[in-house]
Design a protein around this motif. Sequence first.
Motif, PDB file in Angstrom:
ATOM      1  N   GLY B 447     -99.646  39.460 -22.185  1.00 36.86           N
ATOM      2  CA  GLY B 447    -100.868  40.063 -21.659  1.00 36.86           C
ATOM      3  C   GLY B 447    -100.585  41.379 -20.966  1.00 36.86           C
ATOM      4  N   LEU B 448     -99.554  41.389 -20.127  1.00 34.35           N
ATOM      5  CA  LEU B 448     -99.235  42.624 -19.414  1.00 34.35           C
ATOM      6  C   LEU B 448     -98.809  43.707 -20.392  1.00 34.35           C
ATOM      7  CD1 LEU B 448     -97.333  41.232 -16.300  1.00 34.35           C
ATOM      8  CD2 LEU B 448     -99.681  42.048 -16.434  1.00 34.35           C
ATOM      9  N   ALA B 449     -98.122  43.301 -21.466  1.00 30.83           N
ATOM     10  CA  ALA B 449     -97.663  44.291 -22.436  1.00 30.83           C
ATOM     11  C   ALA B 449     -98.773  44.729 -23.380  1.00 30.83           C
ATOM     12  CB  ALA B 449     -96.479  43.727 -23.236  1.00 30.83           C
ATOM     13  N   GLY B 450     -99.984  44.195 -23.195  1.00 33.12           N
ATOM     14  CA  GLY B 450    -101.121  44.768 -23.910  1.00 33.12           C
ATOM     15  C   GLY B 450    -101.742  43.938 -25.005  1.00 33.12           C
ATOM     16  N   MET B 451    -101.439  42.633 -25.063  1.00 34.72           N
ATOM     17  CA  MET B 451    -102.038  41.835 -26.140  1.00 34.72           C
ATOM     18  C   MET B 451    -103.371  41.249 -25.695  1.00 34.72           C
ATOM     19  SD  MET B 451    -100.419  38.778 -28.429  1.00 34.72           S
ATOM     20  CE  MET B 451    -101.447  37.585 -29.281  1.00 34.72           C
ATOM     21  N   PRO B 452    -104.480  41.621 -26.362  1.00 26.91           N
ATOM     22  CA  PRO B 452    -105.776  41.033 -26.020  1.00 26.91           C
ATOM     23  C   PRO B 452    -105.832  39.555 -26.406  1.00 26.91           C
ATOM     24  CG  PRO B 452    -106.031  42.967 -27.448  1.00 26.91           C
ATOM     25  CD  PRO B 452    -104.594  42.569 -27.471  1.00 26.91           C
ATOM     26  N   ARG B 453    -106.742  38.812 -25.767  1.00 21.27           N
ATOM     27  CA  ARG B 453    -106.906  37.418 -26.181  1.00 21.27           C
ATOM     28  C   ARG B 453    -107.821  37.344 -27.407  1.00 21.27           C
ATOM     29  NH1 ARG B 453    -110.911  34.902 -21.564  1.00 21.27           N
ATOM     30  NH2 ARG B 453    -110.750  33.116 -22.913  1.00 21.27           N
ATOM     31  N   ARG B 454    -107.882  36.141 -27.975  1.00 22.21           N
ATOM     32  CA  ARG B 454    -108.801  35.845 -29.078  1.00 22.21           C
ATOM     33  C   ARG B 454    -108.598  36.756 -30.287  1.00 22.21           C
ATOM     34  NH1 ARG B 454    -114.154  35.281 -25.193  1.00 22.21           N
ATOM     35  NH2 ARG B 454    -113.995  33.069 -24.800  1.00 22.21           N
ATOM     36  N   ILE B 455    -107.337  37.122 -30.571  1.00 21.00           N
ATOM     37  CA  ILE B 455    -107.076  37.880 -31.798  1.00 21.00           C
ATOM     38  C   ILE B 455    -106.199  37.026 -32.715  1.00 21.00           C
ATOM     39  CG2 ILE B 455    -107.417  40.168 -30.812  1.00 21.00           C
ATOM     40  CD1 ILE B 455    -104.404  40.456 -30.588  1.00 21.00           C
ATOM     41  N   PRO B 456    -106.493  37.059 -34.026  1.00 20.47           N
ATOM     42  CA  PRO B 456    -105.762  36.207 -34.968  1.00 20.47           C
ATOM     43  C   PRO B 456    -104.448  36.826 -35.438  1.00 20.47           C
ATOM     44  CG  PRO B 456    -107.516  37.358 -36.100  1.00 20.47           C
ATOM     45  CD  PRO B 456    -107.606  37.777 -34.668  1.00 20.47           C
ATOM     46  N   ASP B 457    -104.226  38.081 -35.104  1.00 20.38           N
ATOM     47  CA  ASP B 457    -103.070  38.796 -35.613  1.00 20.38           C
ATOM     48  C   ASP B 457    -102.758  39.887 -34.585  1.00 20.38           C
ATOM     49  OD1 ASP B 457    -101.075  39.667 -37.233  1.00 20.38           O
ATOM     50  OD2 ASP B 457    -102.374  40.430 -38.826  1.00 20.38           O
ATOM     51  N   TYR B 458    -101.519  40.334 -34.554  1.00 19.23           N
ATOM     52  CA  TYR B 458    -101.171  41.233 -33.459  1.00 19.23           C
ATOM     53  C   TYR B 458    -100.175  42.298 -33.904  1.00 19.23           C
ATOM     54  CZ  TYR B 458     -97.662  37.539 -33.514  1.00 19.23           C
ATOM     55  OH  TYR B 458     -96.726  36.635 -33.918  1.00 19.23           O
ATOM     56  N   ALA B 459    -100.053  43.335 -33.063  1.00 19.27           N
ATOM     57  CA  ALA B 459     -99.106  44.413 -33.329  1.00 19.27           C
ATOM     58  C   ALA B 459     -97.679  43.875 -33.218  1.00 19.27           C
ATOM     59  CB  ALA B 459     -99.333  45.554 -32.347  1.00 19.27           C
ATOM     60  N   LEU B 460     -96.757  44.559 -33.895  1.00 20.24           N
ATOM     61  CA  LEU B 460     -95.419  43.992 -34.096  1.00 20.24           C
ATOM     62  C   LEU B 460     -94.641  43.753 -32.813  1.00 20.24           C
ATOM     63  CD1 LEU B 460     -94.398  46.022 -37.264  1.00 20.24           C
ATOM     64  CD2 LEU B 460     -95.353  43.723 -37.121  1.00 20.24           C
ATOM     65  N   GLN B 461     -94.915  44.535 -31.772  1.00 23.56           N
ATOM     66  CA  GLN B 461     -94.071  44.362 -30.588  1.00 23.56           C
ATOM     67  C   GLN B 461     -94.335  43.045 -29.867  1.00 23.56           C
ATOM     68  OE1 GLN B 461     -96.589  46.601 -30.619  1.00 23.56           O
ATOM     69  NE2 GLN B 461     -97.462  46.898 -28.601  1.00 23.56           N
ATOM     70  N   PHE B 462     -95.404  42.337 -30.254  1.00 17.48           N
ATOM     71  CA  PHE B 462     -95.702  41.059 -29.604  1.00 17.48           C
ATOM     72  C   PHE B 462     -95.076  39.868 -30.340  1.00 17.48           C
ATOM     73  CE2 PHE B 462     -99.728  43.599 -28.788  1.00 17.48           C
ATOM     74  CZ  PHE B 462     -99.344  43.991 -27.514  1.00 17.48           C
ATOM     75  N   THR B 463     -94.333  40.159 -31.417  1.00 23.49           N
ATOM     76  CA  THR B 463     -93.865  39.073 -32.281  1.00 23.49           C
ATOM     77  C   THR B 463     -92.986  38.063 -31.556  1.00 23.49           C
ATOM     78  OG1 THR B 463     -93.872  40.683 -34.072  1.00 23.49           O
ATOM     79  CG2 THR B 463     -92.741  38.591 -34.485  1.00 23.49           C
ATOM     80  N   ASP B 464     -91.979  38.544 -30.823  1.00 23.43           N
ATOM     81  CA  ASP B 464     -90.967  37.635 -30.285  1.00 23.43           C
ATOM     82  C   ASP B 464     -91.562  36.615 -29.309  1.00 23.43           C
ATOM     83  OD1 ASP B 464     -88.595  39.172 -31.438  1.00 23.43           O
ATOM     84  OD2 ASP B 464     -89.690  40.709 -30.311  1.00 23.43           O
ATOM     85  N   PHE B 465     -92.351  37.119 -28.365  1.00 21.65           N
ATOM     86  CA  PHE B 465     -92.901  36.190 -27.378  1.00 21.65           C
ATOM     87  C   PHE B 465     -93.905  35.233 -28.013  1.00 21.65           C
ATOM     88  CE2 PHE B 465     -91.626  39.245 -23.880  1.00 21.65           C
ATOM     89  CZ  PHE B 465     -90.675  38.392 -23.361  1.00 21.65           C
ATOM     90  N   ASN B 466     -94.638  35.703 -29.027  1.00 20.42           N
ATOM     91  CA  ASN B 466     -95.565  34.794 -29.695  1.00 20.42           C
ATOM     92  C   ASN B 466     -94.823  33.673 -30.397  1.00 20.42           C
ATOM     93  OD1 ASN B 466     -98.542  35.223 -29.626  1.00 20.42           O
ATOM     94  ND2 ASN B 466     -97.891  37.336 -29.988  1.00 20.42           N
ATOM     95  N   MET B 467     -93.700  34.019 -31.007  1.00 23.41           N
ATOM     96  CA  MET B 467     -92.922  33.001 -31.700  1.00 23.41           C
ATOM     97  C   MET B 467     -92.417  31.955 -30.714  1.00 23.41           C
ATOM     98  SD  MET B 467     -90.135  34.004 -34.566  1.00 23.41           S
ATOM     99  CE  MET B 467     -91.162  34.868 -35.739  1.00 23.41           C
ATOM    100  N   ILE B 468     -91.896  32.420 -29.581  1.00 23.46           N
ATOM    101  CA  ILE B 468     -91.404  31.496 -28.554  1.00 23.46           C
ATOM    102  C   ILE B 468     -92.540  30.603 -28.072  1.00 23.46           C
ATOM    103  CG2 ILE B 468     -90.519  31.393 -26.181  1.00 23.46           C
ATOM    104  CD1 ILE B 468     -88.985  33.988 -26.808  1.00 23.46           C
ATOM    105  N   SER B 469     -93.689  31.253 -27.797  1.00 22.15           N
ATOM    106  CA  SER B 469     -94.830  30.520 -27.301  1.00 22.15           C
ATOM    107  C   SER B 469     -95.268  29.446 -28.302  1.00 22.15           C
ATOM    108  CB  SER B 469     -95.971  31.509 -27.038  1.00 22.15           C
ATOM    109  OG  SER B 469     -97.099  30.845 -26.563  1.00 22.15           O
ATOM    110  N   SER B 470     -95.274  29.787 -29.582  1.00 24.44           N
ATOM    111  CA  SER B 470     -95.686  28.818 -30.604  1.00 24.44           C
ATOM    112  C   SER B 470     -94.725  27.640 -30.662  1.00 24.44           C
ATOM    113  CB  SER B 470     -95.761  29.489 -31.972  1.00 24.44           C
ATOM    114  OG  SER B 470     -96.878  30.343 -32.032  1.00 24.44           O
ATOM    115  N   ILE B 471     -93.436  27.923 -30.562  1.00 21.70           N
ATOM    116  CA  ILE B 471     -92.464  26.823 -30.594  1.00 21.70           C
ATOM    117  C   ILE B 471     -92.720  25.888 -29.417  1.00 21.70           C
ATOM    118  CG2 ILE B 471     -90.010  26.275 -30.326  1.00 21.70           C
ATOM    119  CD1 ILE B 471     -89.473  28.935 -31.893  1.00 21.70           C
TER     120      ILE B 471
END
Lengths: 394, 528
Positions: B447-471
Amino acid sequence: MKRKLLGALAAIGALGLPLVAAAATAPESDWRRPWGLNLPRGVTELSQDVYTLHMLVFWIVCIIGVLVFGGIFYSVWKFRKSQGAVPAKWHHSTTVEVVWTVIPFLILLFIAVPATQTMIKIDDTSDYDMTVKVTGYQWMWEYEYLDEDVAFFSRLDRDSDRARQRNPDVRPQDVEHYLIDVDNPLVVPVNTRIRFLITANDVIHAWWVPELGWKKDAIPGFINEAWAEIQEPGTYRGQCAELCGRDHGFMPIVVVALAQEDYEQWLQEQREENGVVATDDAEEADVETAVLEEVDPDELMQVGRQVYDNQCIACHQAEGQGMATFPGLAGSDRVMDDDDWVIDVVVNGVSGTAMTAFGPRLDDRELAGVLTYIRNAWGNEAEPIQPADVRDAR
Amino acid sequence: MSATSHDTHHDDHHDHGPPPGITRWLFTTNHKDLGVLYMVFALIMFFVGGAMAMVIRAELFQPGLNLVDPHFFNQMTTMHALVMIFGAVMPAFTGLANWLVPIQIGAPDMALPRVNNWAFWLLPAGFVLLLLTLFLPGGAPAGGWTMYPPLILQLGDAFPFLIFAVHILGISSIMGSINIVATILNLRAPGMTLMKMPLFVWAWLITAFLIVAVMPVLAGAVTMLLTDQYFGTSFFNAAGGGDPVLFQHIFWFFGHPEVYILILPAFGIVSAIIPTFARKPLFGYSSMVYATASIAFLSFIVWGHHMFSVGMPLSGQLFFMYATMLVAVPTGVKIFNWMATMWQGSMTFETPMLFAIAFVILFTIGGLSGVMLALAPVDLQYHDTYFVVAHFHYVLVTGAIFSIMAAVYYWLPKWTGNMYDERLGQWHFWLSTISVNVLFFPQHFLGLAGMPRRIPDYALQFTDFNMISSIGGFVFGLSQLIFVWVIIKCVRGGEKASDQVWEGAKGLEWTLPSPAPYHTFEQPPVVK
């Protein structure tokens, strides 16, 4: 460079070309990178104030957290039955309770002072040097430079749009600014107090560029004000921040800040290009002088296909098959037979649905093109719609 | 069943066990049966809502649209929230209140048993309507659980289903709450004065008043949506003289008390469990009561902090900022009181205590990010980002849901007469606690790095934390199967529980046999 070339080609009209050149000279902000942890300091006075306040309160809550968690972990370690701890009997202490009511209150007062100052500063939209009107649409932004005769739409760039489809022909990983790039960025000068007038055409959106330090809702029928004075030339990226329907995640914002003279030059180029959508006066002039002669159906199909791929494909889908609430166009008898109705739907929209009015956004030739296209693509067959037909329906 | 010396022939209607078969559950007016129904329903909904969360986390595992269409993704985020709030957390708390309030205050049953039955059976009815929308043309609601117009008015056939489902669930909650208020105010055993009630009862008394106060407001708001859609009104349509932001004001006037409805009973549960396992009385009982009441009062005057970006006047923004910051004071008092209860206690760490301690720590993380969010100028950055998502999942998952799990482990032996499997309970706790932090902590960064909520897809710099979060999300989801297994195992048998169950447990419910008989406190106990 190939990417930019493609993006430029895909842009409606010639609007994108000079912009791409301008954007290329503006340095990219290095805030957006993998493993990013924190807010940006940003490039405006406001964003820096907000960042300072954020860090202040962040460290305060960290200290409180360490104290509270330290106390709990110490208790868990020290007062264990297995260690032979004997429970005390006390269960009340007015002094202690007063202390831990008053101290948090004082801490909050301490935070409230800079928070109030910053809020007052953010709210003060007086003394501006220029005004940009921002309008949110499903799913793109429109920027109008008030008193400058410049206005244009800004939507997701072509490469991101290809890569974001299911089973895409381009991998998202191969697109440089995947989902945070647009065809036509908002270009503004640095060291200029810019007032933003923010509104929307259909549903509520929110305009957010983190490096400017705030977001503001774009509300249909109402105009919100905000301001920014960008200190450094550069490219700053953001996204729509309020859920606005299917493609909420796909309406990014790019702001390119240029030195004043570069900005003036860009503005001049814009006026000369006299882009697709001009301000109201220019639009009227456009309509009056529009050449309403018959256009070759093949040309209409070509124009229409480009418009369809940009504007319609997200809902009505690549094969015109539609999806969920979005009706299919392929094989629709009404689309092919009921000329007046189909023209009215495209030009004036259908209220209460995601189908917005395209009349204000496209010129007669483009409207005729897309209407002809949807009536003749995917096995559909019908008479072409000519610009004159559309003109009458406006 | 009850060990009275009455002439059983004359009094046999008191001594009936439950009727056999399905009719027991359909027609029951017994608070214990209804408590079970509520909690089983909540558990099922927890898995329904959880399955939706799994779809969300799977789609966000990596960039690109990998699994579902954005329109379906939006349906998942919307339905996940509605199901979890109205289907899982609220019914679970109501179920706990049904089971516990009468036996904690020495009442024979709830004050309005038939209302109790009706309030429960409205819930499945409401959820049939709501979940049916997934199969309607146009799909389920996709405009967010906050149902903001004009977006929600673009919903297809599901729209009236959504509105009437909300109405039915609201009626159910109101009836359940009136029943709880009536029970607490009228059926306390002699000597059980208000300031002697267990804190769970206090918390529910206050919560019930909140529900009665705000559910009609929600009903009004969605009814206005309905008339805007079908009857030509323009409450929320600027073109007709209305204002879309008006809906947000009304919604959050309901919505903020609602989030405290989801947490106040949790405070009551934790205030019961920590003293038991610290073997030391709760610190600052009366300040706990006053703090709960203050939080409830403040909840009515802070709704604007959900709307700092809509363009309120400066004075409004400042008012809501100050009022919101004040919430930190009574909340802090509660956390400090729990700390002080543990201090110089003699603690053991059975599963309920582990969940209760995790609650205090993780809820505090959510509370501290709440202080950050309270500040209007910085909220303009945090608002509608994953920072907010992280914040409210810390208070709702590791807050409300952890407290419900703690309560189930704590009272399960009283309900079933059997001890649960402690080893499995510990596995459930540690897997849940570790994975839930892997799931939600990185979302602060996103969130602090700029990812809005309620989006189905995101810019590449958010990939790593999203993957961790999903696991983290997948592990958390799977861990809950252990919870179900522990409950089933405990219901079917196990080591017999004593009447007091826990060495340090105090209160009327622990004077009853385990399992608690079908009818209890037909003769009121005397509270000294």
